[in-house]
Design a protein around this motif. Structure first.
Motif, PDB file in Angstrom:
ATOM      1  N   ASN A   1       0.847  -1.213   0.000  1.00 55.12           N
ATOM      2  CA  ASN A   1       0.000   0.000   0.000  1.00 55.12           C
ATOM      3  C   ASN A   1       0.880   1.261   0.000  1.00 55.12           C
ATOM      4  O   ASN A   1       0.624   2.220   0.725  1.00 55.12           O
ATOM      5  N   GLY A   2       1.942   1.222  -0.769  1.00 53.84           N
ATOM      6  CA  GLY A   2       2.798   2.392  -0.940  1.00 53.84           C
ATOM      7  C   GLY A   2       3.835   2.604   0.162  1.00 53.84           C
ATOM      8  O   GLY A   2       4.658   3.513   0.081  1.00 53.84           O
ATOM      9  N   LYS A   3       3.825   1.756   1.196  1.00 59.34           N
ATOM     10  CA  LYS A   3       4.775   1.921   2.305  1.00 59.34           C
ATOM     11  C   LYS A   3       5.832   0.813   2.221  1.00 59.34           C
ATOM     12  O   LYS A   3       5.494  -0.332   1.896  1.00 59.34           O
ATOM     13  N   THR A   4       7.079   1.154   2.513  1.00 62.50           N
ATOM     14  CA  THR A   4       8.148   0.155   2.387  1.00 62.50           C
ATOM     15  C   THR A   4       8.379  -0.565   3.716  1.00 62.50           C
ATOM     16  O   THR A   4       8.471   0.075   4.766  1.00 62.50           O
ATOM     17  N   TYR A   5       8.487  -1.875   3.644  1.00 64.81           N
ATOM     18  CA  TYR A   5       8.694  -2.692   4.855  1.00 64.81           C
ATOM     19  C   TYR A   5       9.905  -3.620   4.687  1.00 64.81           C
ATOM     20  O   TYR A   5      10.157  -4.124   3.589  1.00 64.81           O
ATOM     21  N   ALA A   6      10.593  -3.847   5.792  1.00 65.40           N
ATOM     22  CA  ALA A   6      11.559  -4.947   5.888  1.00 65.40           C
ATOM     23  C   ALA A   6      10.860  -5.969   6.776  1.00 65.40           C
ATOM     24  O   ALA A   6      10.476  -5.660   7.899  1.00 65.40           O
TER      25      ALA A   6
ATOM     26  N   LEU B   1      10.792  -6.658  18.936  1.00 61.77           N
ATOM     27  CA  LEU B   1      11.664  -6.008  17.958  1.00 61.77           C
ATOM     28  C   LEU B   1      11.097  -6.155  16.539  1.00 61.77           C
ATOM     29  O   LEU B   1      11.198  -5.237  15.720  1.00 61.77           O
ATOM     30  N   SER B   2      10.507  -7.311  16.265  1.00 63.10           N
ATOM     31  CA  SER B   2       9.905  -7.527  14.936  1.00 63.10           C
ATOM     32  C   SER B   2       8.843  -6.469  14.671  1.00 63.10           C
ATOM     33  O   SER B   2       8.752  -5.923  13.568  1.00 63.10           O
ATOM     34  N   LEU B   3       8.029  -6.189  15.691  1.00 60.14           N
ATOM     35  CA  LEU B   3       6.962  -5.197  15.511  1.00 60.14           C
ATOM     36  C   LEU B   3       7.562  -3.797  15.318  1.00 60.14           C
ATOM     37  O   LEU B   3       7.025  -2.981  14.582  1.00 60.14           O
TER      38      LEU B   3
ATOM     39  N   GLN C   1       7.439  -1.219  11.966  1.00 58.28           N
ATOM     40  CA  GLN C   1       6.960   0.147  12.233  1.00 58.28           C
ATOM     41  C   GLN C   1       5.658   0.165  13.046  1.00 58.28           C
ATOM     42  O   GLN C   1       4.733   0.897  12.744  1.00 58.28           O
ATOM     43  N   GLN C   2       5.633  -0.698  14.065  1.00 57.79           N
ATOM     44  CA  GLN C   2       4.517  -0.771  15.021  1.00 57.79           C
ATOM     45  C   GLN C   2       3.163  -0.832  14.329  1.00 57.79           C
ATOM     46  O   GLN C   2       2.318   0.054  14.494  1.00 57.79           O
ATOM     47  N   PRO C   3       2.929  -1.887  13.563  1.00 53.77           N
ATOM     48  CA  PRO C   3       1.622  -1.981  12.890  1.00 53.77           C
ATOM     49  C   PRO C   3       0.516  -2.263  13.890  1.00 53.77           C
ATOM     50  O   PRO C   3       0.772  -2.822  14.961  1.00 53.77           O
TER      51      PRO C   3
ATOM     52  N   MET D   1      -2.070  -7.984   9.569  1.00 58.98           N
ATOM     53  CA  MET D   1      -2.783  -8.935   8.693  1.00 58.98           C
ATOM     54  C   MET D   1      -2.374  -8.698   7.232  1.00 58.98           C
ATOM     55  O   MET D   1      -2.120  -9.636   6.483  1.00 58.98           O
ATOM     56  N   GLU D   2      -2.300  -7.421   6.850  1.00 56.72           N
ATOM     57  CA  GLU D   2      -1.958  -7.097   5.454  1.00 56.72           C
ATOM     58  C   GLU D   2      -0.525  -7.530   5.136  1.00 56.72           C
ATOM     59  O   GLU D   2      -0.264  -8.145   4.099  1.00 56.72           O
ATOM     60  N   ILE D   3       0.388  -7.241   6.061  1.00 54.56           N
ATOM     61  CA  ILE D   3       1.808  -7.570   5.840  1.00 54.56           C
ATOM     62  C   ILE D   3       1.964  -9.086   5.706  1.00 54.56           C
ATOM     63  O   ILE D   3       2.658  -9.591   4.814  1.00 54.56           O
ATOM     64  N   ILE D   4       1.296  -9.824   6.590  1.00 54.80           N
ATOM     65  CA  ILE D   4       1.483 -11.285   6.602  1.00 54.80           C
ATOM     66  C   ILE D   4       0.812 -11.941   5.396  1.00 54.80           C
ATOM     67  O   ILE D   4       1.343 -12.898   4.823  1.00 54.80           O
TER      68      ILE D   4
END
Ligand code: MEV
Length: 424
Positions: A73-78, A337-339, A343-345, A351-354
């Motif tokens: 959704n336009g946001k970058t995640y590691a 640390l994972s959260l 970026q503290q979802p 749910m979206e990330i996973i």
């Protein structure tokens, strides 16, 4: 033959180990040294682990890795992943990069409703039961007031309680089917506490409560993730041919349960790794996902693909009951640390990330399967496992990895090359 023991939980860690060593280890000292290698005596972390479960004698580590460059959704995640299987993280990273050049992933939560049930037996007239339920429904909800107070402040609580007649499936069997909103927590303890309070308030002469428990089947706690691109962007060469093969591969998983199970297992490689890394319950998620895959009465693919108007579309719909507060999420230092890395979802974002991690993993598997086959990438990653099994040193590893660049990796071939190297 193994030995039985009584009072095991009351023994000290050392006594537990000694008992194990004396009864089961081939080499007592080596066995104990292996256990000790994985725990950190007297540390705060070890104390925490010891208190997660009973009878802890060590810790079982799995690798913790990062798959960067996911655009959702336009946001970058590691994305942090905890998994032991070769090539899962490498595949995730490659797919993240692939789709980051094609607009990234889109994801949307469809619903967040969770379910719990009070299962009971009743042999009287259904009309009477129904009247009793309706006239007591408010009292049942009120019985949970002390438990739901905080959850209500966070926007959650009980959505509804329904009486369900299940007596055609099992004689005298009825249930209270309770729906919940649990905000950012997975809510297992909250749901089970509410159910037990409801059951207590509901039980009366003629109604025998058998059990009260949440359901891990959460078809209305659902998320959708997708990717799409112009067909010509799908592949460098022969894009249309490979896009069609990809769509056929998904169609096969929909038609054939033997294939669907493996197909979905690949999806769960991505899902479970992030669920575990964030301190969530991967058994609950896996059980719910596979049940959802069977919702039509036949076990099918959790992902779908199509080619429409010159575009390739690929998506997943999967139920995910997750928390970003409560449970292990703040308690386990790596989950916490994972959260932070994510970026503290809130629970919906998680749910979206996973869901994206699952879709990405399936994309990687199908792309490989419909082109080169999976063994090329898989065995390349597995080469290190083989070298470790053969106790290769750093120098030998370097040489062998170089030797197998672009070559087919098999256990025998690696063993032979290592042998040749050592005897040179
Ligand atoms: C291996 O862990 C997963 C795959 O078998 C999934 C699939 O076949 O789609 C590669």
């Amino acid at each position: 033959m193994g030995k039985t023991v009584s009072g095991f939980s009351k023994l000290s860690k050392k006594e537990k180990m000694d008992w194990l060593a004396a009864n089961f280890f081939k080499n007592e000292q080596e066995g104990i040294a292996t256990l000790e290698q994985y725990f950190n005596k007297n540390s705060k972390l070890q104390q925490l682990h010891d208190e997660f479960i009973e009878n802890t004698i060590s810790n079982f580590y799995v690798p913790y890795a990062i798959a960067p460059n996911f655009i959702i959704n336009g946001k970058t995640y590691a994305i942090p992943m905890a998994i032991e299987e070769s090539s899962v993280v490498a595949a995730a990273s490659l797919v993240a990069k692939f789709w980051s050049k094609r607009g990234g992933f889109q994801a949307k939560v469809i619903g967040t409703t969770k379910v719990g049930q009070v299962h009971f037996m009743y042999s009287g007239d259904f009309e009477n039961l129904s009247t009793y339920f309706e006239s007591n429904k408010l009292k049942l909800i009120a019985a949970t007031d002390a438990i739901t107070q905080n959850m209500k402040k966070r926007g959650g609580g009980i959505i509804d309680i329904e009486l369900k007649d299940k007596s055609t499936e099992l004689e005298h069997y009825y249930q209270l089917h309770v729906t919940f909103e649990t905000a950012d927590s997975m809510g297992a303890n909250f749901i089970n506490s509410c159910l037990e309070a409801i059951a207590k308030a509901f039980e009366t002469e003629g109604i025998e409560v058998v059990m009260s428990i949440l359901s891990n089947y959460v078809p209305e706690c659902l998320v959708r993730a997708e990717v799409s691109c112009a067909i010509e962007d799908f592949f460098e060469e022969n894009a249309s041919h490979y896009a069609q093969k990809f769509v056929q591969a998904v169609a096969i998983a929909n038609a054939e349960p033997y294939r669907a199970v493996t197909h979905n297992k690949g999806i769960m490689n991505g899902i479970d790794a992030v669920v575990l890394a964030t301190g969530n319950d991967f058994r609950a998620v896996a059980a719910g996902a596979h049940a959802y895959a069977s919702k039509s009465g036949k076990y099918k693919s959790l992902t779908q693909a199509k080619i429409e108007n010159g575009k390739f579309h690929f998506w997943i719909e999967i139920p995910l009951s997750l928390g970003t507060v409560g449970g292990l999420t703040k308690l386990h230092p790596l989950a916490k640390l994972s959260l932070e890395i994510l970026q503290q979802p809130n629970a919906k974002e998680l749910m979206e990330i996973i869901a994206v991690a699952g879709l990405a993993q399936n994309f990687a598997a199908l792309k490989a399967l419909t082109t080169t086959g999976i063994q090329q990438g898989h065995m390349k990653m597995h080469l290190m496992n083989i070298l470790n099994q053969l106790e290769a040193n750093v120098h030998e590893k370097k040489q062998i990895v170089k030797l197998f660049t672009g070559q087919t990796v098999t256990h025998n071939a690696v063993a032979k090359e290592l042998h040749d190297l050592r005897t040179k």
